[in-house]
Enzyme design. Structure first.
Site, mmCIF file in Angstrom:
data_model
loop_
_atom_site.group_PDB
_atom_site.id
_atom_site.type_symbol
_atom_site.label_atom_id
_atom_site.label_comp_id
_atom_site.label_asym_id
_atom_site.label_seq_id
_atom_site.Cartn_x
_atom_site.Cartn_y
_atom_site.Cartn_z
ATOM 1 N N GLY A 104 122.606 129.618 12.282
ATOM 2 C CA GLY A 104 121.682 128.622 12.838
ATOM 3 C C GLY A 104 120.533 128.338 11.889
ATOM 4 O O GLY A 104 120.117 127.189 11.710
ATOM 5 N N ARG A 118 118.691 131.761 6.593
ATOM 6 C CA ARG A 118 119.773 132.753 6.655
ATOM 7 C C ARG A 118 120.945 132.292 5.794
ATOM 8 O O ARG A 118 121.650 133.100 5.194
ATOM 9 C CB ARG A 118 120.246 132.952 8.088
ATOM 10 C CG ARG A 118 119.351 133.845 8.905
ATOM 11 C CD ARG A 118 119.729 135.313 8.663
ATOM 12 N NE ARG A 118 118.661 136.187 9.096
ATOM 13 C CZ ARG A 118 118.431 136.519 10.358
ATOM 14 N NH1 ARG A 118 119.204 136.052 11.303
ATOM 15 N NH2 ARG A 118 117.442 137.315 10.671
ATOM 16 N N ARG A 131 116.563 117.279 5.403
ATOM 17 C CA ARG A 131 115.790 117.812 6.549
ATOM 18 C C ARG A 131 115.614 119.328 6.481
ATOM 19 O O ARG A 131 115.463 119.995 7.503
ATOM 20 C CB ARG A 131 116.446 117.448 7.881
ATOM 21 C CG ARG A 131 116.408 115.966 8.174
ATOM 22 C CD ARG A 131 117.128 115.651 9.454
ATOM 23 N NE ARG A 131 117.096 114.218 9.693
ATOM 24 C CZ ARG A 131 116.542 113.650 10.770
ATOM 25 N NH1 ARG A 131 115.997 114.385 11.693
ATOM 26 N NH2 ARG A 131 116.561 112.354 10.905
ATOM 27 N N ARG A 154 130.854 130.399 12.940
ATOM 28 C CA ARG A 154 129.431 130.553 13.249
ATOM 29 C C ARG A 154 129.054 132.009 13.074
ATOM 30 O O ARG A 154 129.775 132.911 13.531
ATOM 31 C CB ARG A 154 129.153 130.091 14.681
ATOM 32 C CG ARG A 154 127.823 130.554 15.216
ATOM 33 C CD ARG A 154 127.347 129.763 16.409
ATOM 34 N NE ARG A 154 126.398 130.521 17.217
ATOM 35 C CZ ARG A 154 125.156 130.838 16.845
ATOM 36 N NH1 ARG A 154 124.691 130.485 15.670
ATOM 37 N NH2 ARG A 154 124.373 131.542 17.650
ATOM 38 N N SER A 210 123.053 135.035 16.242
ATOM 39 C CA SER A 210 122.614 136.106 17.129
ATOM 40 C C SER A 210 122.880 135.705 18.578
ATOM 41 O O SER A 210 123.126 134.535 18.873
ATOM 42 C CB SER A 210 121.127 136.399 16.921
ATOM 43 O OG SER A 210 120.387 135.221 17.160
ATOM 44 N N ASP A 260 119.039 140.663 21.281
ATOM 45 C CA ASP A 260 118.191 140.964 22.445
ATOM 46 C C ASP A 260 119.083 141.235 23.649
ATOM 47 O O ASP A 260 120.278 140.943 23.620
ATOM 48 C CB ASP A 260 117.205 139.818 22.726
ATOM 49 C CG ASP A 260 117.899 138.473 22.879
ATOM 50 O OD1 ASP A 260 118.296 137.891 21.848
ATOM 51 O OD2 ASP A 260 118.072 138.027 24.020
ATOM 52 N N ARG A 289 117.316 142.798 12.481
ATOM 53 C CA ARG A 289 118.225 141.663 12.607
ATOM 54 C C ARG A 289 118.965 141.431 11.301
ATOM 55 O O ARG A 289 120.134 141.098 11.283
ATOM 56 C CB ARG A 289 117.450 140.381 12.915
ATOM 57 C CG ARG A 289 117.147 140.174 14.354
ATOM 58 C CD ARG A 289 116.364 138.893 14.502
ATOM 59 N NE ARG A 289 115.978 138.692 15.876
ATOM 60 C CZ ARG A 289 116.193 137.564 16.553
ATOM 61 N NH1 ARG A 289 116.766 136.551 15.975
ATOM 62 N NH2 ARG A 289 115.811 137.452 17.788
HETATM 63 N N1 ADE Z 1 120.256 133.764 20.875
HETATM 64 C C1 ADE Z 1 119.846 135.035 20.735
HETATM 65 N N2 ADE Z 1 119.368 135.521 21.896
HETATM 66 C C2 ADE Z 1 119.498 134.509 22.801
HETATM 67 C C3 ADE Z 1 119.182 134.371 24.161
HETATM 68 N N3 ADE Z 1 118.633 135.381 24.827
HETATM 69 N N4 ADE Z 1 119.425 133.188 24.774
HETATM 70 C C4 ADE Z 1 119.975 132.171 24.084
HETATM 71 N N5 ADE Z 1 120.287 132.235 22.791
HETATM 72 C C5 ADE Z 1 120.056 133.396 22.149
#
Ligand code: ADE
Length: 234
Positions: free
Chosen positions: A20, A24, A43, A87, A90, A204, A217
């Site tokens: 994304g 990175r 961009r 892809r 995270s 997360d 990360r």
């Molecule tokens: N990418 C990483 N953590 C996320 C989350 N909690 N919600 C949506 N996209 C995410």
């Protein structure tokens, strides 16, 4: 050249990794590719092409969310002939048994909608990964120390969700994690006969509220890039 990518014809490889974050993409290209060169910066969405084990690879940012990813996936496939799109990103974990830093390989991606929703109308299309890529990624992950989970994920339209009940329903239906791009990637690839997969690091946890530091990360990200590259060229 396309509207959002000003690479010359032939500057984009058939195999494209899509993080994304454009920075990175820069980091992954400089870390894993031989002779990486910048092929796009329209961009600020950086794209690099180099080789991995002698194979041409492009690593290009997708931006956050399905509308952004859709622009790059469409142009990479339709205007530059990309055939394999992986892809690397995270996700948030949605199951107790999944821990921070684990890797999730997305077999399917459930959604409320995608940018492709309009063409399907009453049909609930099921975005799914390319099976040979999925199998190769699972095999590549097995030989590593990182715990890997293979299954369904949820591609959400929002990061700051005002409907926590939706997450609970996803958890109850066995969805492993939430991110914001894979379903549209799988749909665009399917439409054009290309191969797609999402390999994700858990950054997360929706059930515990835990989250990785930005340094942690990065370490997790490295394993994910290796798994994606091994799968793409298996
Ligand atoms: N990418 C990483 N953590 C996320 C989350 N909690 N919600 C949506 N996209 C995410």
């Amino acid at each position: 050249m396309s509207l959002h990518i000003d690479a010359a014809p032939g500057d984009i490889a058939e195999t494209v990794l899509l993080p994304g974050d454009p920075y990175r993409a820069k980091w992954a290209a400089e870390t894993f590719l031989d002779s990486p060169r910048l092929v796009n910066e329209v961009r600020g969405m950086l794209g690099y092409t180099g080789t991995w084990n002698g194979n041409p690879v492009t690593i290009h940012g997708s931006g956050m969310g399905m509308p952004s990813l859709s622009i790059y996936a469409n142009e990479l496939v339709r205007d530059y002939g990309a055939r394999t799109l992986v892809r690397i990103g995270s996700c948030g974990a949605m199951q107790d048994r999944i821990a921070l830093r684990d890797v999730i390989i997305a077999m399917t991606a459930s959604t409320l909608s995608t940018p492709s929703r309009g063409i399907f109308r009453e049909l609930n299309f099921a975005p799914a990964a390319d099976w040979p890529l999925l199998r190769a990624a699972a095999a590549a992950a097995e030989s590593r120390a990182t715990t890997t989970h293979v299954g369904g994920i949820y591609s959400s339209d929002v990061f700051y969700d005002e409907r926590p009940d939706l997450n609970e329903i996803m958890t109850r239906h066995g969805i492993l994690g939430v991110e914001m791009e894979a379903a549209e990637l799988y749909t665009v690839a399917a439409r054009h006969g290309a191969r797609a997969l999402a390999v994700l690091t858990v950054s997360d946890h929706l059930l515990t509220g835990d989250a990785l530091s930005s340094e942690a990360r990065e370490t997790g990200f490295a394993e994910m890039v290796e798994i994606a590259l091994e799968a793409a060229f298996a």
